[in-house]
Design a protein around this motif. Structure first.
Motif, PDB file in Angstrom:
ATOM      1  N   PRO A   1     -43.042 -21.866  -1.535  1.00 43.71           N
ATOM      2  CA  PRO A   1     -42.089 -22.979  -1.474  1.00 43.71           C
ATOM      3  C   PRO A   1     -42.587 -24.265  -2.119  1.00 43.71           C
ATOM      4  O   PRO A   1     -41.778 -25.014  -2.690  1.00 43.71           O
ATOM      5  CB  PRO A   1     -41.849 -23.160   0.024  1.00 43.71           C
ATOM      6  N   ARG A   2     -43.889 -24.534  -2.060  1.00 45.95           N
ATOM      7  CA  ARG A   2     -44.398 -25.769  -2.667  1.00 45.95           C
ATOM      8  C   ARG A   2     -44.260 -25.743  -4.184  1.00 45.95           C
ATOM      9  O   ARG A   2     -44.181 -26.785  -4.831  1.00 45.95           O
ATOM     10  CB  ARG A   2     -45.867 -25.987  -2.293  1.00 45.95           C
ATOM     11  N   GLN A   3     -44.236 -24.547  -4.755  1.00 46.20           N
ATOM     12  CA  GLN A   3     -44.107 -24.380  -6.215  1.00 46.20           C
ATOM     13  C   GLN A   3     -42.691 -23.941  -6.597  1.00 46.20           C
ATOM     14  O   GLN A   3     -42.487 -23.403  -7.674  1.00 46.20           O
ATOM     15  CB  GLN A   3     -45.116 -23.345  -6.721  1.00 46.20           C
ATOM     16  N   TYR A   4     -41.741 -24.171  -5.719  1.00 48.20           N
ATOM     17  CA  TYR A   4     -40.369 -23.714  -5.953  1.00 48.20           C
ATOM     18  C   TYR A   4     -40.341 -22.228  -6.309  1.00 48.20           C
ATOM     19  O   TYR A   4     -39.565 -21.782  -7.145  1.00 48.20           O
ATOM     20  CB  TYR A   4     -39.680 -24.542  -7.031  1.00 48.20           C
ATOM     21  N   ASN A   5     -41.254 -21.478  -5.673  1.00 44.20           N
ATOM     22  CA  ASN A   5     -41.304 -20.020  -5.834  1.00 44.20           C
ATOM     23  C   ASN A   5     -41.493 -19.582  -7.283  1.00 44.20           C
ATOM     24  O   ASN A   5     -40.938 -18.575  -7.728  1.00 44.20           O
ATOM     25  CB  ASN A   5     -40.045 -19.374  -5.234  1.00 44.20           C
ATOM     26  N   ALA A   6     -42.289 -20.373  -8.008  1.00 42.96           N
ATOM     27  CA  ALA A   6     -42.596 -20.034  -9.399  1.00 42.96           C
ATOM     28  C   ALA A   6     -43.227 -18.647  -9.468  1.00 42.96           C
ATOM     29  O   ALA A   6     -44.031 -18.256  -8.609  1.00 42.96           O
ATOM     30  CB  ALA A   6     -43.532 -21.079  -9.991  1.00 42.96           C
ATOM     31  N   LEU A   7     -42.879 -17.910 -10.513  1.00 41.47           N
ATOM     32  CA  LEU A   7     -43.338 -16.529 -10.658  1.00 41.47           C
ATOM     33  C   LEU A   7     -44.745 -16.478 -11.242  1.00 41.47           C
ATOM     34  O   LEU A   7     -44.945 -16.270 -12.436  1.00 41.47           O
ATOM     35  CB  LEU A   7     -42.365 -15.742 -11.536  1.00 41.47           C
ATOM     36  N   SER A   8     -45.731 -16.646 -10.388  1.00 41.28           N
ATOM     37  CA  SER A   8     -47.120 -16.467 -10.790  1.00 41.28           C
ATOM     38  C   SER A   8     -47.370 -14.985 -11.023  1.00 41.28           C
ATOM     39  O   SER A   8     -46.570 -14.123 -10.634  1.00 41.28           O
ATOM     40  CB  SER A   8     -48.048 -16.979  -9.689  1.00 41.28           C
ATOM     41  N   ALA A   9     -48.499 -14.664 -11.643  1.00 36.62           N
ATOM     42  CA  ALA A   9     -48.856 -13.259 -11.837  1.00 36.62           C
ATOM     43  C   ALA A   9     -48.956 -12.554 -10.486  1.00 36.62           C
ATOM     44  O   ALA A   9     -48.530 -11.404 -10.335  1.00 36.62           O
ATOM     45  CB  ALA A   9     -50.175 -13.154 -12.597  1.00 36.62           C
ATOM     46  N   GLY A  10     -49.486 -13.269  -9.485  1.00 36.61           N
ATOM     47  CA  GLY A  10     -49.612 -12.677  -8.159  1.00 36.61           C
ATOM     48  C   GLY A  10     -48.286 -12.385  -7.512  1.00 36.61           C
ATOM     49  O   GLY A  10     -48.093 -11.317  -6.901  1.00 36.61           O
ATOM     50  N   LEU A  11     -47.352 -13.309  -7.642  1.00 39.51           N
ATOM     51  CA  LEU A  11     -46.027 -13.102  -7.044  1.00 39.51           C
ATOM     52  C   LEU A  11     -45.287 -11.977  -7.758  1.00 39.51           C
ATOM     53  O   LEU A  11     -44.636 -11.148  -7.120  1.00 39.51           O
ATOM     54  CB  LEU A  11     -45.215 -14.390  -7.082  1.00 39.51           C
ATOM     55  N   MET A  12     -45.404 -11.936  -9.081  1.00 34.38           N
ATOM     56  CA  MET A  12     -44.752 -10.848  -9.815  1.00 34.38           C
ATOM     57  C   MET A  12     -45.351  -9.497  -9.431  1.00 34.38           C
ATOM     58  O   MET A  12     -44.626  -8.504  -9.298  1.00 34.38           O
ATOM     59  CB  MET A  12     -44.852 -11.083 -11.324  1.00 34.38           C
ATOM     60  N   SER A  13     -46.665  -9.453  -9.222  1.00 27.63           N
ATOM     61  CA  SER A  13     -47.311  -8.199  -8.805  1.00 27.63           C
ATOM     62  C   SER A  13     -46.819  -7.763  -7.428  1.00 27.63           C
ATOM     63  O   SER A  13     -46.541  -6.582  -7.198  1.00 27.63           O
ATOM     64  CB  SER A  13     -48.831  -8.368  -8.780  1.00 27.63           C
ATOM     65  N   ALA A  14     -46.713  -8.733  -6.515  1.00 28.17           N
ATOM     66  CA  ALA A  14     -46.247  -8.418  -5.162  1.00 28.17           C
ATOM     67  C   ALA A  14     -44.804  -7.932  -5.181  1.00 28.17           C
ATOM     68  O   ALA A  14     -44.442  -6.980  -4.472  1.00 28.17           O
ATOM     69  CB  ALA A  14     -46.377  -9.652  -4.275  1.00 28.17           C
ATOM     70  N   LEU A  15     -43.974  -8.561  -5.990  1.00 27.50           N
ATOM     71  CA  LEU A  15     -42.572  -8.159  -6.091  1.00 27.50           C
ATOM     72  C   LEU A  15     -42.453  -6.780  -6.741  1.00 27.50           C
ATOM     73  O   LEU A  15     -41.658  -5.939  -6.298  1.00 27.50           O
ATOM     74  CB  LEU A  15     -41.793  -9.210  -6.890  1.00 27.50           C
ATOM     75  N   GLN A  16     -43.256  -6.540  -7.768  1.00 29.26           N
ATOM     76  CA  GLN A  16     -43.249  -5.231  -8.424  1.00 29.26           C
ATOM     77  C   GLN A  16     -43.654  -4.131  -7.445  1.00 29.26           C
ATOM     78  O   GLN A  16     -43.026  -3.065  -7.384  1.00 29.26           O
ATOM     79  CB  GLN A  16     -44.216  -5.236  -9.610  1.00 29.26           C
ATOM     80  N   GLU A  17     -44.699  -4.394  -6.666  1.00 30.74           N
ATOM     81  CA  GLU A  17     -45.162  -3.411  -5.683  1.00 30.74           C
ATOM     82  C   GLU A  17     -44.088  -3.114  -4.645  1.00 30.74           C
ATOM     83  O   GLU A  17     -43.865  -1.957  -4.270  1.00 30.74           O
ATOM     84  CB  GLU A  17     -46.425  -3.938  -5.000  1.00 30.74           C
ATOM     85  N   ALA A  18     -43.393  -4.173  -4.208  1.00 32.79           N
ATOM     86  CA  ALA A  18     -42.325  -3.979  -3.224  1.00 32.79           C
ATOM     87  C   ALA A  18     -41.187  -3.151  -3.807  1.00 32.79           C
ATOM     88  O   ALA A  18     -40.655  -2.250  -3.146  1.00 32.79           O
ATOM     89  CB  ALA A  18     -41.807  -5.333  -2.741  1.00 32.79           C
ATOM     90  N   LEU A  19     -40.804  -3.433  -5.038  1.00 35.16           N
ATOM     91  CA  LEU A  19     -39.715  -2.682  -5.671  1.00 35.16           C
ATOM     92  C   LEU A  19     -40.099  -1.227  -5.889  1.00 35.16           C
ATOM     93  O   LEU A  19     -39.273  -0.326  -5.696  1.00 35.16           O
ATOM     94  CB  LEU A  19     -39.335  -3.336  -7.001  1.00 35.16           C
ATOM     95  N   ASP A  20     -41.345  -0.993  -6.294  1.00 32.22           N
ATOM     96  CA  ASP A  20     -41.801   0.388  -6.479  1.00 32.22           C
ATOM     97  C   ASP A  20     -41.742   1.157  -5.162  1.00 32.22           C
ATOM     98  O   ASP A  20     -41.377   2.338  -5.135  1.00 32.22           O
ATOM     99  CB  ASP A  20     -43.229   0.403  -7.027  1.00 32.22           C
ATOM    100  N   ASP A  21     -42.091   0.487  -4.070  1.00 33.46           N
ATOM    101  CA  ASP A  21     -42.042   1.116  -2.753  1.00 33.46           C
ATOM    102  C   ASP A  21     -40.598   1.373  -2.327  1.00 33.46           C
ATOM    103  O   ASP A  21     -40.271   2.455  -1.821  1.00 33.46           O
ATOM    104  CB  ASP A  21     -42.741   0.218  -1.732  1.00 33.46           C
ATOM    105  N   ILE A  22     -39.738   0.403  -2.557  1.00 29.80           N
ATOM    106  CA  ILE A  22     -38.326   0.533  -2.171  1.00 29.80           C
ATOM    107  C   ILE A  22     -37.646   1.657  -2.942  1.00 29.80           C
ATOM    108  O   ILE A  22     -36.788   2.369  -2.406  1.00 29.80           O
ATOM    109  CB  ILE A  22     -37.601  -0.819  -2.379  1.00 29.80           C
ATOM    110  N   ALA A  23     -38.019   1.823  -4.198  1.00 28.44           N
ATOM    111  CA  ALA A  23     -37.407   2.869  -5.025  1.00 28.44           C
ATOM    112  C   ALA A  23     -37.572   4.250  -4.420  1.00 28.44           C
ATOM    113  O   ALA A  23     -36.739   5.139  -4.624  1.00 28.44           O
ATOM    114  CB  ALA A  23     -38.001   2.839  -6.433  1.00 28.44           C
ATOM    115  N   GLU A  24     -38.638   4.431  -3.633  1.00 26.63           N
ATOM    116  CA  GLU A  24     -38.927   5.729  -3.011  1.00 26.63           C
ATOM    117  C   GLU A  24     -38.506   5.779  -1.552  1.00 26.63           C
ATOM    118  O   GLU A  24     -38.746   6.776  -0.874  1.00 26.63           O
ATOM    119  CB  GLU A  24     -40.430   6.024  -3.112  1.00 26.63           C
ATOM    120  N   ASP A  25     -37.892   4.718  -1.065  1.00 31.13           N
ATOM    121  CA  ASP A  25     -37.547   4.603   0.357  1.00 31.13           C
ATOM    122  C   ASP A  25     -36.059   4.871   0.561  1.00 31.13           C
ATOM    123  O   ASP A  25     -35.214   4.014   0.302  1.00 31.13           O
ATOM    124  CB  ASP A  25     -37.906   3.197   0.856  1.00 31.13           C
TER     125      ASP A  25
END
Length: 268
Positions: free
Chosen positions: A30-54
């Motif tokens: 929130p302090r960075q207006y949810n800017a897409l850092s490499a870390g945030l993109m990695s976390a989002l990618q991991e979540a989507l990969d998991d959801i795809a199989e759920d």
């Protein structure tokens, strides 16, 4: 899940909450207006990969913590790497893979937008299958204002809104309000702030009331045929319809319609 989230430095940068078949992913910087850092993109990618199989997840809602949805790439992370071509290539490849994952995800994805959605944040909205926004939200691709044309956001934006309007947003960097974004087709709903949560969940629940197999077939077909010429698109769509007609859920849906009852989806 409220827009406000934990502000502590050790808080996860992505929050996930699954309930009633809906996975809610909250960008939590929130302090960075949810800017897409490499870390945030990695976390989002991991979540989507998991959801795809759920198979328990029937739809996904992406939202942002704090005062805005997403302000794009993290410029502080990108700054000061003059000559480091490999770093920039890796960042934009990572973002591109993330956006493609959203369109290839079997489940429909809904953006729940408040505050601002700019640059890669606007790209994220344009890439999601559906979007509901606070009527006070604003959207833009302002990279041109800092000497950085929004080339990767352009890919999603130019596929979501008419060409002339996309070019105006890209060339001027001007922001557009939610009502204009609705008129352009960038979002599906513009609602009062107090109705954003309910309107988003209402849309998500309507979507997940359908056959999950049918949604998967339809979403994949939509994104494939839209890139084809008319003749090729019809040939492809006819094959998809044939396959869909052979599914158990199609048989059940037709029977339920004729018998005037609610269908019981099996996902096959």
């Amino acid at each position: 899940m409220p827009a406000e989230a934990a502000l502590s430095s050790d808080a996860p940068i992505l929050l996930r909450e699954d309930k009633e078949g809906i996975a809610r992913l909250t960008l939590n910087r929130p302090r960075q207006y949810n800017a897409l850092s490499a870390g945030l993109m990695s976390a989002l990618q991991e979540a989507l990969d998991d959801i795809a199989e759920d198979s328990q997840v029937r739809a996904v809602v992406i939202e942002g913590a704090g005062r805005g949805f997403c302000a794009g790439h993290d410029l502080k992370e990108l700054r000061g790497r003059s000559g480091d071509r490999d770093f920039y290539q890796d960042i934009f490849k990572q973002c591109s893979r993330l956006m493609v994952s959203l369109t290839t995800l079997p489940q429909p994805v809904i953006a729940k937008v408040h505050g601002i959605a700019t640059a890669a944040g606007c790209q994220l909205v344009a890439t999601c299958d559906l979007a509901v926004a606070d009527a006070a939200a604003h959207f833009g691709t302002p990279g041109v204002n800092i000497g950085l044309f929004c080339s990767t956001p352009m890919v999603a934006l130019s596929r979501a809104v008419p060409r002339k309007q996309a070019m105006e947003m890209l060339l001027t960097g001007d922001m557009v309000g939610a009502e204009e974004a609705l008129r352009l087709g960038l979002i599906n709903r513009a609602v009062p702030a107090e109705s954003l949560e309910d309107a988003t969940l209402e849309l998500a629940r309507k979507v997940i009331s359908k056959s999950p197999l049918t949604l998967k077939i339809g979403k994949e077909a939509f994104y494939r045929q839209i890139e084809y010429g008319q003749v090729e698109a019809y040939a492809y769509a006819a094959q998809v319809m044939t396959t869909n007609m052979l599914a158990r859920d199609a048989e059940e849906g037709i029977d339920a319609f004729i018998e005037k009852r609610a269908p019981k989806w099996e996902g096959r």
